[in-house]
Every structure is written in C-alpha cells, then in structure tokens.
Enzyme design. Structure first.
Site, mmCIF file in Angstrom:
data_model
loop_
_atom_site.group_PDB
_atom_site.id
_atom_site.type_symbol
_atom_site.label_atom_id
_atom_site.label_comp_id
_atom_site.label_asym_id
_atom_site.label_seq_id
_atom_site.Cartn_x
_atom_site.Cartn_y
_atom_site.Cartn_z
ATOM 1 N N GLU A 1 0.842 -1.204 0.000
ATOM 2 C CA GLU A 1 0.000 0.000 0.000
ATOM 3 C C GLU A 1 0.874 1.251 0.000
ATOM 4 O O GLU A 1 1.988 1.213 0.504
ATOM 5 C CB GLU A 1 -0.857 0.067 1.280
ATOM 6 N N LYS A 59 2.120 4.710 1.540
ATOM 7 C CA LYS A 59 2.090 5.335 2.859
ATOM 8 C C LYS A 59 1.639 6.774 2.647
ATOM 9 O O LYS A 59 2.388 7.597 2.110
ATOM 10 C CB LYS A 59 3.475 5.289 3.503
ATOM 11 N N ASP A 93 0.839 10.487 3.250
ATOM 12 C CA ASP A 93 1.412 11.497 4.137
ATOM 13 C C ASP A 93 0.313 12.456 4.582
ATOM 14 O O ASP A 93 0.255 13.602 4.142
ATOM 15 C CB ASP A 93 2.528 12.240 3.395
ATOM 16 N N TYR A 148 -7.253 1.916 5.908
ATOM 17 C CA TYR A 148 -6.403 0.749 5.659
ATOM 18 C C TYR A 148 -6.274 -0.207 6.841
ATOM 19 O O TYR A 148 -5.531 -1.170 6.769
ATOM 20 C CB TYR A 148 -5.011 1.208 5.233
ATOM 21 N N LYS A 193 10.364 4.001 3.604
ATOM 22 C CA LYS A 193 10.422 5.419 3.255
ATOM 23 C C LYS A 193 10.994 5.635 1.853
ATOM 24 O O LYS A 193 11.922 4.952 1.455
ATOM 25 C CB LYS A 193 11.300 6.159 4.272
ATOM 26 N N CYS A 215 30.917 40.983 12.242
ATOM 27 C CA CYS A 215 29.486 40.671 12.335
ATOM 28 C C CYS A 215 28.696 41.597 11.405
ATOM 29 O O CYS A 215 28.840 42.822 11.488
ATOM 30 C CB CYS A 215 29.026 40.860 13.779
ATOM 31 N N CYS A 219 26.413 44.111 13.881
ATOM 32 C CA CYS A 219 27.002 45.139 14.750
ATOM 33 C C CYS A 219 28.438 45.491 14.356
ATOM 34 O O CYS A 219 29.051 46.360 14.962
ATOM 35 C CB CYS A 219 26.949 44.691 16.204
ATOM 36 N N CYS A 252 30.090 36.137 16.736
ATOM 37 C CA CYS A 252 30.125 37.527 17.153
ATOM 38 C C CYS A 252 30.111 37.484 18.668
ATOM 39 O O CYS A 252 29.279 36.812 19.267
ATOM 40 C CB CYS A 252 28.892 38.262 16.629
ATOM 41 N N CYS A 301 24.904 42.749 20.735
ATOM 42 C CA CYS A 301 24.596 42.721 19.302
ATOM 43 C C CYS A 301 23.106 42.410 19.115
ATOM 44 O O CYS A 301 22.577 41.456 19.698
ATOM 45 C CB CYS A 301 25.437 41.632 18.630
HETATM 46 S S1 IVH Z 1 -0.868 0.752 8.947
HETATM 47 C C1 IVH Z 1 -0.630 -1.662 11.927
HETATM 48 N N1 IVH Z 1 -1.013 1.630 6.484
HETATM 49 O O1 IVH Z 1 1.866 5.783 8.876
HETATM 50 C C2 IVH Z 1 -1.424 -0.553 11.498
HETATM 51 N N2 IVH Z 1 -0.319 3.150 8.178
HETATM 52 O O2 IVH Z 1 3.933 4.516 11.323
HETATM 53 C C3 IVH Z 1 -0.688 0.726 11.578
HETATM 54 N N3 IVH Z 1 0.108 5.442 7.391
HETATM 55 O O3 IVH Z 1 0.595 5.988 12.081
HETATM 56 C C4 IVH Z 1 -0.798 1.602 10.462
HETATM 57 N N4 IVH Z 1 -0.388 5.063 5.280
HETATM 58 O O4 IVH Z 1 -0.783 7.121 10.274
HETATM 59 C C5 IVH Z 1 -0.711 1.941 7.761
HETATM 60 N N5 IVH Z 1 -1.252 2.295 4.286
HETATM 61 C C6 IVH Z 1 -0.946 2.592 5.537
HETATM 62 C C7 IVH Z 1 -0.548 3.891 5.942
HETATM 63 C C8 IVH Z 1 -0.228 4.131 7.278
HETATM 64 C C9 IVH Z 1 -0.009 5.973 6.166
HETATM 65 C C10 IVH Z 1 0.553 6.173 8.591
HETATM 66 C C11 IVH Z 1 -0.254 5.902 9.838
HETATM 67 C C12 IVH Z 1 0.713 5.341 10.863
HETATM 68 C C13 IVH Z 1 2.058 5.592 10.239
HETATM 69 C C14 IVH Z 1 2.947 4.366 10.393
#
Ligand code: IVH
Length: 671
Positions: free
Chosen positions: A112, A114, A116, A226, A315, A409, A412, A427, A432
């Site tokens: 999936e 992640k 933001d 999710y 990440k 600086c 001053c 400085c 200052c």
């Molecule tokens: S699962 C085990 N799935 O990322 C269930 N988290 O450190 C825990 N996040 O706090 C979360 N997309 O806010 C999960 N597809 C995704 C996510 C997701 C974003 C965030 C979530 C969580 C942090 C993970």
C-alpha cells in the site's frame, strides 16, 4: 408516501450521490438536482425535528463551534510502524517473517502507499458513525467527530454489503489528506494576511483542528482507510478482504495502488515502481507500507513493543530539486554563531516553495565548493530545513563567484572570533541585536515558552522598535506600542499579549531550555530542572552540584556555571521572576517498582529495542543511564554485550537479562 419514508429515500439517494461523486469520483447527478434533493430533506427535517438524525447527509455541513476538543481513549491503540530505509531493510523484514513463520507457512504481503496525511480513527456502531478521533499519542486522541463528519468521502452510515456484514462495532483507521491539486487551489486563493499553508499535510491537520466545523466543511479534505482497531463481528481474514470490505461499505481505500506481493523481489520492485510514479499519485505519499496479508499469520508474529512485527513502512528517498544559488547571506544565532544561508531562486520541493537553505559553515561551503551563481541540488527530508546537497559543476559558466565568510558581524560590525576547536565563527558582542533576535526567538519558540503568534519577523520588529532589549521585556509590552508596529492590528495585538500572559505559567525545563545556555538542550534542561527544582537554585548551582546530577557532563556543567556567573544573566532571571514568570517543575513520576534504581542496557535484547527497554524502565519508575558506575543498580545484558558487561562485573554491579527485567516488572503488574 409518508414523510418518514420520503426522508429515508431522500437520504439514501443523497448518500448514493455523495458516494458516487466523492468516493468513486463518478458524478451521477447535476449540481442542481443534488441541491434540490438536499434542500427538500433539510426543510422536512427542520419542520419535523422528530425525523432529524445525526447521520443524515444534512449533517455534513458543520455544527456550531466547540470551546475545546475532548480527549478520547482508543478501543485499541493506534499503532505506528518500524521503518525500512533501503532494500536491505525490506529484505531483512521479509527474511525475519519467513523465519518466524517457519517453512510451512508462506506469507503473502499487501502493498500500500504510505499516505502522508493525518492519522484518523472512525468508530461505527451498527453501521453509524459515532466517533472520529485523531491519533494523538496512539492511546488517546482528540474527539474531532464534528470535523470528520464534514469530509465528503466519509460516510455517516456504512453501506450494506451482501459479502461483508457490517460489524456491530468497529474502529476503522486511515488517513485524512488533501489532494495536491485541491491544496494548491486553496492556497492560491488565500491572501498573504490569511496565511498560506506550507504543505498539504499541514493544511489537512490545520483544517481538522478547527473548533468551528463549518470551517472544516469549507475545506477540500478527503480520507482513505487501511486498518481496524477494536471490532465486534468483523468476519474478514486478510488485508485484501479488509480492503474489499471497506470498499463495499462505501469507504475510500488506496486504489489503484493496493496490491498483493508474493516474493521479496516483488515487494522491492513494487516499492521502487511507486517511488518513480510518486508525482502521478494525486495525494502526497512518503513511502509504502508492507503488511503480512493473512490475519492468522499476523497473530503468530505478534508485536515488538508498540510495532507489529508483521508490517513495515518503507520510506522514499528525499525529494530533490535543482535551482540557482543567487547569493549567500549571513544569519546570526543566539550563541552569536554566524551561519551562511543560501539564497535560492524559489523552487517547489515536496509541497513547499524553497527559497533558502542553510550552508552550515565555511567548511561546508568548501566541501561543496559552492559558488554564487551555481546551479545546485536541494533536498528536503520530511519537515526538515532544506539543504544544498550538490553543485551541478557541469553547468558552470565561469561567471560564478567564490564566497568567504566575513571577518566582522554583519549586524554590529564587531570582529568575529573563531573557537579553536570549532569551525564556527562567532560575534562576541553581547549587545549585538542580531544575537538578541536569536535569543528572543529561541526563548519564545515551540519547545521553550511556546508563545503563539510570535515568529522571527515579529521578534525582529519588536527589537528594532526597541520595545524588547531583554527576555523580560516581553512581559511588559504595552498594547499601544505593539499595535503601532507595521502589519499589527488590534486583534493580532490582543492575541499576542494574551499569548504572552498565558506563557507566564510554564514549566521549569521549558524556561531553562529557553534561556539558551550553550550545551543545554531539552533533555539536559529536563534533568537539571528535576534535580534543582527552581530558577533560584539554578542561579546558585556550582559545577560540583551539576556534575553530581546523573547524565550531566562537564561541558553542560561548565556552560551552566559560566552562564549564571554572568551578572547580566542573573539579573535577567530575577527580572523574569519579578515579571510573574511562574516556572513550576512538572510533577515527578513517583512510585513504580523500579523507583530509585538505575539501569544500564548493553548488547541486543531478544525482544526489546534499546529505546523500548528504556521506556519500559522509565514507565515503572526506574532510570535508564548510559554508563556503568558503582552506583548503577543493574546492568541489563543481551547478546554481544561487551566492555560494559566486564566493567559491571568488575564493579560488582548485578547483571540481569531481559526476562529478569520483565519479572521485576510483572511483580508490579500483578500486584
Ligand atoms: S498501517 C498496523 N497503512 O503511517 C497498522 N499506516 O507509522 C498501523 N500510514 O501511524 C498503520 N499510510 O498514520 C498503515 N497504508 C498505511 C498507511 C499508514 C499511512 C501512517 C499511519 C501510521 C504511520 C505508520
């Protein structure tokens, strides 16, 4: 048709249209048609209050403002995930799982994005939305039900599904977010005075934290889901089914990016593929999340502290952009340090427009060989300040100009000095105004006095107008003087003075940190505050007193002593107290079965990371410390324990393992 039947059919029709428009992105009626149905429903509900319902589509427009959010405890904690930073970490994760499950159980994984955004938990009871909460600290969050109800794609009632019966109780977890397009359109309409949001995530967070949900309703927020927390009557057995169930109940999920992966190669490849496609995703994503698909297998794998062993967040690499370095300016910090700052041709990067970046010091300028006029690569990792990472030397024209740090600086004009042990130029003129700006900005910053609305620009204005010449002057500001400053109105002045008044009641660690003593960061400030207990004893403290405090080293002790030896500083502290600054120590955690005991951890423990072990010790009143001495109560040793183990044995310190530590704690948990 009687009114009750009409109301229900209007609701079903409006829910259907909302779902098609906001979840499926497939409009099925004209705006005029929708409005007509909506107004009809609204008018029936108004004249027949007995037919009103909190889950009616008319309830999605916001409610009267609240005075504060209340705290709610999640039915099950909202978890966070361990991070993978590279392919090797993903491979390790895969291998760990394969090993733990054994040869007979082959894991499939869900893949999936992640998102933001801002973590969000919804509670549905018998299919009706009864609560929406922020993640908070994972255990407790804030009740933002009224705000979440205004998010168009969040159903107030779940849709019936023949495949997946709606559980009688379920906590549904996901992420509130704003698409890049909606965010940009919103910001473009905002004026400078109204303030623009830095990125979609801040925008989403800011919008969700409005006490007036009608404001939230006016913002283009979205949400996808999710995971689950506590549930009763949930029949799904895997992530893949869960995502299908969510979809069938009318909740948005991360389609079309969700998929199942069957091998480690597949996981790694999918991760990089999505990373390459990142800019085509309509919302901000900062990585991917890999989870063991099967819920039974998840049970076998269990948890390691707060993180499930069956999932990992991978990440993406920080985003980079290329731009031109127009100039290098010098900023002066509270310690007098001169920092070169790259003035950049503004360039969009990871949701914000970047126009400056720190170059740290002369050594960094030389290391990068950066010259004014160069094309450079800048990087921004998360919320961190942008950084110049590379010069594109192949694009040089020969017109670029080298830069050397000034010898005096820029504020001053006092000659700067260089510490023999450091690369930093300073400085040393204590009056200052450049340094004063840094001092005051630090004193009011988030982790110090946390004065709302007092940013660097306003600090500079107050200093330039000679309204502030020392920290305590903040507490004597007069309305008429402040309101006369450029860009300050009556309301902003009133708010500022109220925020300053409020900040008078603060904690001792915040004040000690805020004083800006060198080598005294937040942690040292906390430790010193806990031991000394007041500003008065800080003033009187000697190097010996300070060194006797666990975790205070020579550098910090010397620096504190030289700070309180300076009469000016002492006078400032006295004036702060006289001005009504009330710095109370946070109540000490007392009790706990480990109270009064110190622990050193060494080697790798079988089930706990170092941080988790420390937290566990703290939770039960013990004190984790970093080095072994005669005073240490216990050494907790794991695999590959080295010199600390030898030292503990030599000093006669009791050595225990993780399970012995757990046994000490369990005594408390069962009594
Ligand atoms: S699962 C085990 N799935 O990322 C269930 N988290 O450190 C825990 N996040 O706090 C979360 N997309 O806010 C999960 N597809 C995704 C996510 C997701 C974003 C965030 C979530 C969580 C942090 C993970």
């Amino acid at each position: 048709m009687d009114l009750k039947t009409e109301v229900e059919s209007l609701r079903l029709r409006l829910e259907e249209l909302n779902y098609a428009y906001y979840v499926l992105d497939d409009p099925r009626a004209s705006d005029a048609e929708y409005d007509e149905l909506f107004r009809r429903l609204e008018s029936i509900e108004k004249t027949n209050p007995e037919l009103a319902s909190p889950t009616s589509p008319t309830q999605k427009v916001g409610a009267p403002p609240l005075s504060a959010f209340t705290t709610v405890t999640h039915g099950e904690p909202m978890l966070s995930l361990a991070n993978a930073l590279n392919d090797e970490d993903i491979a390790d994760f895969h291998q760990r799982i394969t090993k733990l499950l054994g040869e007979d159980l082959v894991a499939k994984f869900s893949f999936e994005p992640k998102v933001d955004g801002i973590g969000l938990g919804l509670t549905y009871e018998n299919g009706e939305l009864t609560l929406a909460a922020t993640r908070g600290d994972g255990t407790k969050g804030e009740d933002i039900t009224e705000n979440a109800k205004t998010i168009r794609s969040i159903p107030l009632r779940l849709r019936e599904s023949s495949t997946y019966p709606i559980p009688s109780f379920i906590e549904i977890r996901g992420e509130a977010f704003t698409t890049t397009k909606d965010f940009e359109a919103f910001n473009a309409k905002r004026t400078e005075e109204e303030g623009r949001y830095a990125n979609p995530r801040n925008f989403t967070g800011g919008s969700l934290r409005q006490l007036d949900s009608r404001i939230t309703a006016s913002r283009p927020l979205d949400a996808l889901f999710y995971a689950t927390g506590k549930s009763v009557g949930l029949t799904v057995t895997s992530q893949e089914e869960l995502i299908q169930a969510f979809q069938s109940w009318g909740l948005k999920v991360a389609t079309p990016y969700f998929k199942i992966c069957k091998s480690v190669e597949d996981l790694i490849e999918s991760h990089h593929h999505l990373e390459d496609q990142r800019d085509q995703v309509p919302y901000e994503i900062d990585g991917t999340v890999l989870k063991v698909d099967d819920f039974e297998q998840r049970k076998i794998l269990g948890f390691r502290s707060r993180n499930p062993r069956w999932a990992i967040a991978c990440k993406f690499k920080s985003r980079r952009a290329s731009t031109r370095l127009l100039d290098i300016s010098i900023s002066i910090g509270r310690t007098g340090a001169l920092t070169p700052v790259a003035v950049l041709e503004p360039v969009p990067l990871a949701g914000v427009i970047v126009s400056s970046a720190s170059l740290h010091n002369q050594d960094e300028i030389e290391r990068l060989d950066v010259r004014i006029g160069d094309r450079v690569l800048v990087e921004r990792a998360g919320d961190v300040i942008p950084k110049v990472v590379k010069v594109l030397t192949e694009e040089r024209t020969g017109e670029e100009v080298s830069f050397t740090m000034p010898t005096s600086c820029p504020v001053c004009h006092t000659a700067v000095q260089k510490d023999p042990e450091e690369v930093v130029l300073r400085c040393t003129n204590s009056s200052c105004t450049g340094i004063l700006r840094g001092t005051i900005a630090h004193f009011v910053s988030k982790n110090a006095l946390d004065i709302d609305g007092l940013g660097e620009k306003l600090v500079a204005q107050l200093i330039d107008a000679k309204l502030v010449t020392s920290m305590d002057d903040l507490f004597h500001l007069q309305f008429d003087d402040v309101v006369a400053l450029e860009r300050m109105g009556k309301t902003s002045t009133k708010n500022l003075l109220a925020a300053i008044e409020k900040a008078k009641n603060t904690t001792l660690p915040r004040v000690i940190f805020g004083l800006g003593i060198r080598h005294v960061g937040e942690h040292v400030a906390e430790v010193v505050a806990a031991s000394l207990g007041s500003l008065e004893s800080l003033i009187k403290s000697t190097e010996e007193d300070l060194l006797a405090i666990h975790e205070i080293g020579e550098k910090a002790a010397q620096s504190i002593v030289s700070f309180v030896k300076d009469e000016n500083n002492v006078a400032t502290i006295h004036r702060l107290i006289e001005s009504g600054l009330n710095a109370k120590n946070a109540p000490k955690a007392t009790g706990g079965v480990l109270a009064g005991k110190t622990f050193v951890i060494t080697g790798s423990l079988p089930n706990l990371s170092r941080k988790d072990a420390e937290n566990l010790i703290k939770k039960h009143g013990g004190k984790p410390v970093s080095s072994v001495s005669k005073k240490t109560s216990f050494l907790v040793a794991g695999e590959k324990a080295g010199s600390k183990l030898k030292k503990a044995q030599a000093l006669g310190v009791e050595v225990i393992d993780e399970s012995a530590l757990r046994m000490m704690i369990e005594q408390e948990e069962t009594t």
